[in-house]
Design an enzyme around this catalytic site. Structure first.
Site, mmCIF file in Angstrom:
data_model
loop_
_atom_site.group_PDB
_atom_site.id
_atom_site.type_symbol
_atom_site.label_atom_id
_atom_site.label_comp_id
_atom_site.label_asym_id
_atom_site.label_seq_id
_atom_site.Cartn_x
_atom_site.Cartn_y
_atom_site.Cartn_z
ATOM 1 C CE LYS B 80 0.266 -0.350 -8.766
ATOM 2 N NZ LYS B 80 1.475 -0.478 -7.357
ATOM 3 C CB SER B 155 0.201 1.523 -4.950
ATOM 4 O OG SER B 155 0.814 0.245 -5.415
ATOM 5 C CB SER B 179 2.194 -1.952 -3.637
ATOM 6 O OG SER B 179 1.858 -0.728 -2.696
#
Lengths: 496, 505, 93
Positions: B80, B155, B179
């Site tokens: 990420k 996210s 997330s």
């Protein structure tokens, strides 16, 4: 008279007394910064001691420097504070280019230590100032302003930031408004500085801003228990300017109040050139620091056993040492403060005394010639060629009458010049006092023979002529004659 | 390599192929780069694909296999883009970090690099991890490979979609309020948020420091445990990291005998879609079939968790994001004239609307006069939420709930209503407030879209959570391969990232 | 109830430039979010201690030992403007 009554200012309508509180910021001499492992340095090229933490790069996290906690605890204990069993770091939020995270990690409602006091001398009077709190935080980076009036923001067209200093461990000591006068504030700070230096936690170098102060001052009618609105003088690092700034702010406030005005709570800038204070341009918004507990750090729990260890390891503090010097060596308070306050000088003095010389005489020489020499040469006590052994040897020569006091000053100067032992210097330069009675009798006889009119005056009862005649003998012997002996011999010759 | 099914291959299987010499790291890595080439223009999971570096490094691993032998050596991963990687641009999906070149590497990633894991690239996310759909990225909208007209969740939508789409063997995400788990649920993969403190946050670009935690996104529960074992551990650079009381084991449980699972009635009280509810109920029944028992429990302060979260997270974020000031790195507004204007324009232009919204809420909640009513109260509510869990865990071993009240929703469906978007995290947020470990595993489909089943355990009960998840996973037999359906035939917007100068690895 | 003046004040504190329409929209959105958040006030939390950390961790410190940091080149690598080996910023006055 006391420091407090001394400080009363007679206004047009009534008498006023100042109320002063101080915030002392001390940079600690740890090896590394408060929250990262970058070296704490002075004078290195810009931005050569940084890392992701102290540059506030994304994702970087702080970790507390254990030694900084210990040093801060020493200060807190030396100020008779209660070390709180649990203390917490908070974020203090504001934008400024010297503050890379846009928050300073500081302490707020759970600081390291609270409720202490500090005793200091103003003349012969011992004053006590309450200490509100001692807390830990991090220093800001260095801003340099270009293009304007030397070093000021006003008029500069850009600035640059050097992060070497950013994150240096910083201790804040906050007093209660217990200080009765600008002069007392200066004494307080000088003696506080001696204390911090003694603790071995900071050299408190003034030129490098290792110790800085904010002062707040208000005035109130004498006898009133209430506090007036205060103004703040920020970021001073000269004892003299601080005193001057407070002294100039005092009549300004009184004039405003006596004219029926109101004091604005504001921050002032002191201009040493004009000797006046002017308000700093107010910030864009009121201070709204949005403190909240720093989630990246966990609380510090102060183990009482550890705190006791730190307490037990504290050195003798200057205030106690001053009293000891008065009691043990019979020094006057003023002398004891000069010699016993700063630790390095006190240690030098005690080393001189340890050689077995008269403590008072040793004190005179330490405060006189030796201190003047340190100041002139820019040396710290204990450094240079004048060792305690050499100064003691010189003091002994004076005490034993081997050299006169005036000749001893020459010896002292030549000791430094020639890096020699006092006895060798005396020998080499023939500075020994003449105590040989036969030789002095001859000199005395010569002076008596050469000044018949003065001799006549003396014998007619004009005693003060004796001084003149002694001077003539001293002159004839190149200042080396033992003055007491000359005196005696002259009297004998004249009274004959 | 022919026949490598990146949509189904697990890390456990890939590792066996590597160890048995059936495949090289270079071939394995190429299979993912090929899949990226094939589907990335539709999925948009990556902000940056470090194809050249991945190819080169995997070859090096193959060549030096002896020296680089390690449990994870040669296995490719997606990271990420809110974890800093030295020498590889890191954006946090924000304009304000455009062109930011990190000078250090996040500890979790560093540990994987030290294990000779091959990094495929940096994946998309909601800007600063603030969002539940990955639509808040400043660069591109990631699509859900199960239905390209829907969002992948957020996210960590980029990592979840990359794993689901076979564009990565596995990935790293971060979880502040769900997330990792919510995008895992929406993309039909496994996602775990470890106990707070288990994985170092050093180098994870902070959103809400007291809630953030890095964790795995994988195709199996076993992989999840395997990856967690290699990213966890106390880090001297993170004062809030800890050594786990016990090592994390590789799970092998097939039964749930004696396991007591609590079903919190508050989690099922509001807005759970019918299809999600059906899959959830079926999975609860499965728990009992496997020897476990399920009881209804109560977490009475659940309805206050969301408001508390939406104070605590923005408050911490408002301070964490203050460092993006245009002085030392990142975006700076041009020709600002004076410092104040530079600050305000840099931040006004550099941050997107959701980030600004949260900075505003957080700043407001901390400002003079409001602390007690908002932040102070939220911290107390946080205590109540923790106590709820403490009490429940005195009775049961694990708590189960749907991970998300809904399946993947259409792109754009909730962007106009921040509050509706916040509701996506109703079942995941309390877990972060309490700092607990929780996993989401796929438990079936509803209208062709994956449904996530969440298991929550007491602090440091990773082995219990992973063991139960492993047994359920085997019984569920979920097929992780998505159909790349394009129901809405929506056009993918935004541009793919470019490759940077690359790491000195 | 939060108003546009509050939003303007907070935006200044946070150093965020908001355009006029943004300011209006933000005011409406914050009002809505805060109304939801105000649900917390239903609870009497006066006797509940706050949670700042979920872990009962204390006393995490490091030794006072210097470790190598960044070269100046790396420190300045991402700087938007550099002068005198330092980070240059626009005029402050």
């Amino acid at each position: 008279m006391t420091a407090a009554t001394d400080a009363i200012v007679r206004g047009a309508t009534r008498d006023w007394e100042p109320v002063i509180g101080l915030e002392v910021h001390v940079e600690l001499d740890t090896a590394t910064k408060m929250f990262c492992s970058c070296a704490v340095t002075k004078g290195d090229p810009p931005n050569t001691h940084t890392c992701p933490v102290c540059l506030a790069h994304p994702g970087a996290l702080p970790v507390v420097n254990q030694r900084a906690v210990e040093y801060a605890t020493r200060i807190a204990l030396a100020l008779n504070c209660t070390v709180r069993p649990r203390n917490v770091f908070h974020r203090k939020n504001y934008f400024y280019p010297d503050l890379p995270k846009a928050y300073q990690i500081s302490q707020f409602d759970e600081p390291l230590a609270v409720d202490g006091w500090f005793e200091y001398w103003v003349g012969d009077e011992k004053l006590r100032c309450r200490v509100n709190r001692v807390h830990m935080e991090e220093d800001a980076a260095k801003l340099v302003h270009a293009g304007g009036e030397a070093g000021r923001i006003a008029g500069s067209d850009s600035s640059v930031v050097d992060f070497n200093r950013g994150g240096t461990p910083l201790i804040e000591i906050v007093t209660e408004p217990d200080i009765p006068s600008p002069a007392a504030a200066r004494e307080f700070l000088q003696q506080m500085r001696d204390l911090v230096v003694e603790l071995g936690v900071s050299a408190c170098t003034m030129e490098e801003g290792q110790v800085r102060w904010d002062a707040n001052i208000s005035v109130r009618p004498v006898g009133s228990g209430e506090l007036g609105t205060r103004t703040e003088l920020k970021n001073m690092n000269s004892f003299r300017f601080l005193q001057q700034a407070l002294e100039s702010e005092l009549p300004r406030q009184i004039a405003v109040l006596e004219a029926g005005g109101r004091i604005d709570q504001e921050t002032l800038h002191f201009d040493p050139d004009t000797g006046t204070t002017t308000p700093l341009r107010s910030k864009e918004e009121a201070h709204d620091y949005r403190y909240f507990p720093e989630p990246d750090l966990v609380p510090l729990v102060m183990d009482p056993a550890w705190v006791d260890e730190v307490r037990a390891a504290l050195p003798e503090l200057p205030a106690a040492r001053v009293v000891r010097f008065m009691e043990r060596y019979g020094l006057a308070r003023a002398d004891a403060l000069v010699i016993g306050g700063p630790g390095a000088l006190a240690r030098f003095y005690e080393a001189v005394v340890a050689e077995g010389v008269d403590p008072k005489l040793a004190a005179n020489w330490t405060m006189g010639e030796y201190l003047a020499h340190l100041n002139a040469a820019g040396l710290e006590p204990g450094h240079g060629h004048v060792t305690p052994e050499r100064l003691a040897a010189l003091v002994r020569l004076v005490a034993d009458g081997v050299v006169s006091t005036s000749a001893a000053k020459d010896v002292f100067a030549k000791m430094i010049e020639e890096r020699g032992e006092p006895a060798d210097v005396v020998e080499r330069h023939g500075l020994a006092q003449l105590s040989d009675v036969a030789a002095l009798e001859a000199a005395v006889a010569e002076v008596v023979a050469g000044h018949p009119s003065q001799v006549e005056q003396y014998r007619a009862g004009k005693q003060q002529v004796l001084g003149f005649l002694v001077g003539q003998v001293m002159k004839a012997t190149g200042g080396r004659a033992n003055p007491k002996l000359v005196n005696d011999l002259l009297r004998t010759a004249l009274d004959r | 390599m022919e026949g490598l099914d990146t949509l189904r291959l697990t890390a456990r299987e890939a590792k066996k192929l590597l160890v048995d010499g059936e495949i090289s790291s270079a071939e394995l890595t190429k299979a993912y780069l090929d899949q990226i080439a094939a589907v990335e223009d539709r999925v948009r999971a990556y902000i940056l694909v470090t194809a050249d570096n991945a190819a080169k490094y995997s070859t090096k691993v193959d060549r030096e296999m002896q020296a680089m032998r390690g449990p994870l050596a040669g296995l490719p991963i997606a990271v990420k883009d809110n974890m800093v990687t030295e020498g590889v641009t890191t954006t946090c999906a924000s304009r304000i970090l455009n062109n930011y070149m990190p000078v250090y590497t996040a500890t979790a990633v560093r540990q994987l690099w030290d294990d000779h894991v091959v990094m495929l690239g940096k994946t998309n996310l909601d800007e600063f991890a603030m969002g539940s759909s990955t639509e808040n990225s400043s660069f591109q909208t990631t699509r859900n490979p199960w239905d390209l007209g829907t969002v992948p969740g957020g996210s960590s939508g980029g990592s979840a979609a990359a794993v689901a789409a076979g564009e990565a063997l596995w990935g790293l995400g971060s979880d502040t309020g769900g997330s990792i788990r919510q995008p895992a649920a929406l993309c039909g993969v496994v996602g775990m948020k470890p106990t707070y403190g288990l994985v170092s946050r050093y180098g994870l670009i902070a959103f809400a420091s007291s809630l953030d935690q890095i964790g795995p996104l994988t195709r199996s529960v076993y992989d999840c445990a395997l990856l967690l074992r290699h990213i966890m551990g106390k880090d001297p650079h993170d004062a809030t990291s800890v050594t786990a009381p016990a090592p994390v084991d590789l799970p092998s449980a097939e039964r749930l005998d004696g396991l007591r699972v609590g079903i919190p009635r508050e989690y099922l009280a509001v807005g759970i879609e019918a299809g999600v509810r059906s899959r959830f109920d079926e999975t609860v029944a499965l728990v009992e079939e496997l020897g476990g028992s399920c009881v209804e429990v109560s977490l009475p302060h659940t309805e206050y968790a969301l408001p508390a979260y939406y104070i605590i997270a923005p408050a911490e974020a408002s301070a964490n994001l203050a460092r993006f000031d245009g002085v030392r790195y990142g975006y700076r507004a041009a020709d600002a004239g004076d410092l104040l204007t530079m600050y305000e324009r840099t931040r006004g232009e550099g941050f997107g609307p959701e980030v600004k919204r949260r900075i505003m809420i957080g700043t407001y909640a901390l400002s003079a006069g409001y602390y007690d009513a908002y932040y102070g109260r939220a911290q107390r509510v946080r205590t109540l939420v923790r106590r709820d869990f403490d009490e429940v865990f005195a009775e049961v071993d694990l708590v189960a709930s749907p991970t998300s009240p809904t399946v993947a929703f259409p792109v754009g469906a909730r962007t106009g209503d921040p509050l509706a978007m916040y509701m996506s995290d109703l079942c995941t947020i309390p877990v972060n407030l309490a700092g607990l470990p929780a996993i989401s595993i796929p438990c079936g489909l509803s209208d062709g879209l994956p449904v996530g089943f969440q298991l929550i355990g007491p602090a440091f009960s990773e082995n219990r959570v992973l063991g139960a998840a492993h047994a359920l996973e085997a019984a569920l037999g979920f097929d992780t391969a998505p159909p790349f359906r394009d129901a809405a035939a929506a056009r993918v917007t935004g541009a793919a990232g470019h490759e940077s100068a690359g790491p000195a690895r | 109830m939060i108003g546009e003046d509050d939003v303007r004040y907070v935006a200044r504190l946070a150093r965020l430039r908001l355009e006029q329409d943004e300011m209006r929209r933000m005011t409406a959105e914050l009002a809505k979010i805060l109304a939801h958040i105000d649900k917390m006030s239903e609870l009497d939390t006066s006797a509940v201690p706050p949670t700042a950390h979920v872990l009962d961790l204390v006393d995490v410190t490091r030794a006072d030992r210097v470790e190598p940091g960044l070269s100046r080149e790396d420190a300045l690598r991402n700087a938007p403007a550099v002068a005198d080996d330092s980070f240059r910023i626009p005029r402050m006055g």
